[in-house]
Design a protein around this motif. Structure first.
Motif, mmCIF file in Angstrom:
data_model
loop_
_atom_site.group_PDB
_atom_site.id
_atom_site.type_symbol
_atom_site.label_atom_id
_atom_site.label_comp_id
_atom_site.label_asym_id
_atom_site.label_seq_id
_atom_site.Cartn_x
_atom_site.Cartn_y
_atom_site.Cartn_z
ATOM 1 N N ALA A 28 -8.046 -51.844 -102.703
ATOM 2 C CA ALA A 28 -9.106 -52.316 -102.904
ATOM 3 C C ALA A 28 -9.777 -52.327 -104.186
ATOM 4 C CB ALA A 28 -10.192 -52.257 -101.567
ATOM 5 N N ALA A 29 -9.130 -52.957 -105.156
ATOM 6 C CA ALA A 29 -9.325 -52.399 -106.352
ATOM 7 C C ALA A 29 -10.535 -53.115 -106.969
ATOM 8 C CB ALA A 29 -8.036 -52.822 -107.400
ATOM 9 N N GLY A 35 -9.018 -48.384 -112.016
ATOM 10 C CA GLY A 35 -9.335 -47.344 -110.951
ATOM 11 C C GLY A 35 -10.721 -47.343 -110.699
ATOM 12 N N GLY A 37 -13.995 -45.918 -107.319
ATOM 13 C CA GLY A 37 -14.074 -44.900 -106.418
ATOM 14 C C GLY A 37 -13.359 -45.199 -104.928
ATOM 15 N N GLY A 38 -13.842 -44.876 -103.925
ATOM 16 C CA GLY A 38 -13.322 -45.249 -102.374
ATOM 17 C C GLY A 38 -11.698 -45.042 -102.362
ATOM 18 N N VAL A 39 -11.367 -46.097 -101.854
ATOM 19 C CA VAL A 39 -9.948 -46.232 -101.672
ATOM 20 C C VAL A 39 -8.995 -46.183 -103.117
ATOM 21 C CG1 VAL A 39 -9.682 -48.888 -100.948
ATOM 22 C CG2 VAL A 39 -8.133 -47.097 -99.881
ATOM 23 N N ASP A 40 -9.675 -47.037 -103.879
ATOM 24 C CA ASP A 40 -9.186 -47.238 -104.966
ATOM 25 C C ASP A 40 -8.893 -45.870 -105.958
ATOM 26 O OD1 ASP A 40 -8.324 -48.418 -107.261
ATOM 27 O OD2 ASP A 40 -10.258 -49.164 -108.015
ATOM 28 N N PRO A 127 -6.320 -51.544 -96.130
ATOM 29 C CA PRO A 127 -7.732 -50.881 -95.975
ATOM 30 C C PRO A 127 -8.617 -51.955 -95.544
ATOM 31 C CG PRO A 127 -7.430 -51.509 -98.140
ATOM 32 C CD PRO A 127 -6.219 -51.864 -97.545
ATOM 33 N N ILE A 129 -10.836 -54.214 -96.682
ATOM 34 C CA ILE A 129 -11.126 -54.448 -98.379
ATOM 35 C C ILE A 129 -12.743 -55.021 -98.136
ATOM 36 C CG2 ILE A 129 -10.929 -56.325 -100.030
ATOM 37 C CD1 ILE A 129 -8.118 -56.527 -98.726
ATOM 38 N N SER A 130 -13.552 -54.711 -99.329
ATOM 39 C CA SER A 130 -14.846 -55.131 -99.531
ATOM 40 C C SER A 130 -16.030 -54.397 -98.712
ATOM 41 C CB SER A 130 -15.125 -56.621 -99.422
ATOM 42 O OG SER A 130 -14.587 -57.191 -100.676
ATOM 43 N N THR A 131 -15.589 -53.637 -97.724
ATOM 44 C CA THR A 131 -16.575 -53.007 -96.678
ATOM 45 C C THR A 131 -17.295 -51.777 -97.213
ATOM 46 O OG1 THR A 131 -15.046 -51.976 -95.124
ATOM 47 C CG2 THR A 131 -15.631 -54.492 -94.934
ATOM 48 N N TYR A 134 -18.540 -52.596 -102.105
ATOM 49 C CA TYR A 134 -18.870 -54.008 -102.248
ATOM 50 C C TYR A 134 -19.581 -54.564 -101.309
ATOM 51 C CZ TYR A 134 -15.792 -54.607 -106.326
ATOM 52 O OH TYR A 134 -15.354 -54.413 -107.513
ATOM 53 N N ILE A 164 -5.564 -49.747 -91.718
ATOM 54 C CA ILE A 164 -5.740 -48.260 -91.941
ATOM 55 C C ILE A 164 -7.365 -47.923 -92.018
ATOM 56 C CG2 ILE A 164 -5.208 -45.946 -92.888
ATOM 57 C CD1 ILE A 164 -2.750 -47.681 -91.770
#
Ligand code: AR6
Length: 185
Positions: A28-29, A35, A37-40, A127, A129-131, A134, A164
């Motif tokens: 989730a870029a 790059g 934070g978070g999963v990125d 993942p 995404i966006s939750t 964002y 995941i």
């Protein structure tokens, strides 16, 4: 939770996406592909500097220097990750729902799966995404994410797809959404 969708398997698990051994994981870029934070951030840390270098190259060459737009996807190698590939997509920033956020979020999942198939990838981890940063409401995002992946798997011989989820709380929301979707099928 594991479900068969046509010939494919769809699984929901809690865990860290950087540890997944599917052929591809989805990032989730943000549009810069540089790059964040978070999963990125976690994916870039685990993949090493070579991922950032490849992302810069994709940005300069494939995207002609432009940002990756919400809903679109590009692919790189996984470098130091267990996964062979990383599919980078940009989720929509939630601004209340009137900026086509739902459609853009569905496009993330659909375009990631299309790109995976084009590269002969048969297993993928997503993942939510966006939750995170964002701010897309997760109850709503879970239904869109799962319905889009279920629809795709019903139409294509893909293989294995997993979500995941990073917390038990997120897992339970996805599980409830999945149960509702399966009841309606
Ligand atoms: N494995 C699985 N899920 C994770 C992990 C992990 N290692 N780490 C976080 N999550 P977010 P977004 C979950 O904010 O909302 C970045 O800065 C997290 O708990 O990572 O799409 C980008 O560069 C949440 O449920 O992504 C962008 O600027 C989910 O992943 C922006 O954030 C998504 O949260 C993208 O925001």
């Amino acid at each position: 939770m594991k479900t068969k969708i046509s010939e494919n398997t769809l699984e929901l698990v809690t865990g860290d996406i950087t540890e997944q051994t599917t052929e591809a994981i989805v990032n989730a870029a943000n549009g810069s592909l540089l790059g964040g934070g978070g999963v990125d951030g976690a994916i870039h840390r685990a993949a090493g500097r070579a991922l950032l270098d490849e992302c810069k190259k994709v940005r300069a060459e494939t995207l002609s220097g432009e940002e990756l737009r919400a809903g679109e996807a590009v692919i790189t190698k996984g470098h130091d990750l267990p996964a062979e590939w990383v599919i980078h997509t940009v989720g929509p920033v939630w601004t209340g729902g009137s900026d086509k956020e739902e459609e853009k979020l569905a496009n993330c999942y659909r375009n990631a799966l299309k790109l995976a198939m084009e590269n002969n990838v048969k297993s993928i981890s997503f993942p939510s995404i966006s939750t995170g940063v964002y701010r897309f409401p997760i109850e709503q995002a879970a239904v869109i994410a799962l319905q889009t992946v279920v629809d795709f798997l019903e139409e294509h011989p893909f293989g294995y797809a997993a979500f995941i989820l990073f917390s038990d709380h997120d897992y339970r929301i996805y599980e409830a959404a999945m149960n509702r979707i399966l009841q309606e099928e």
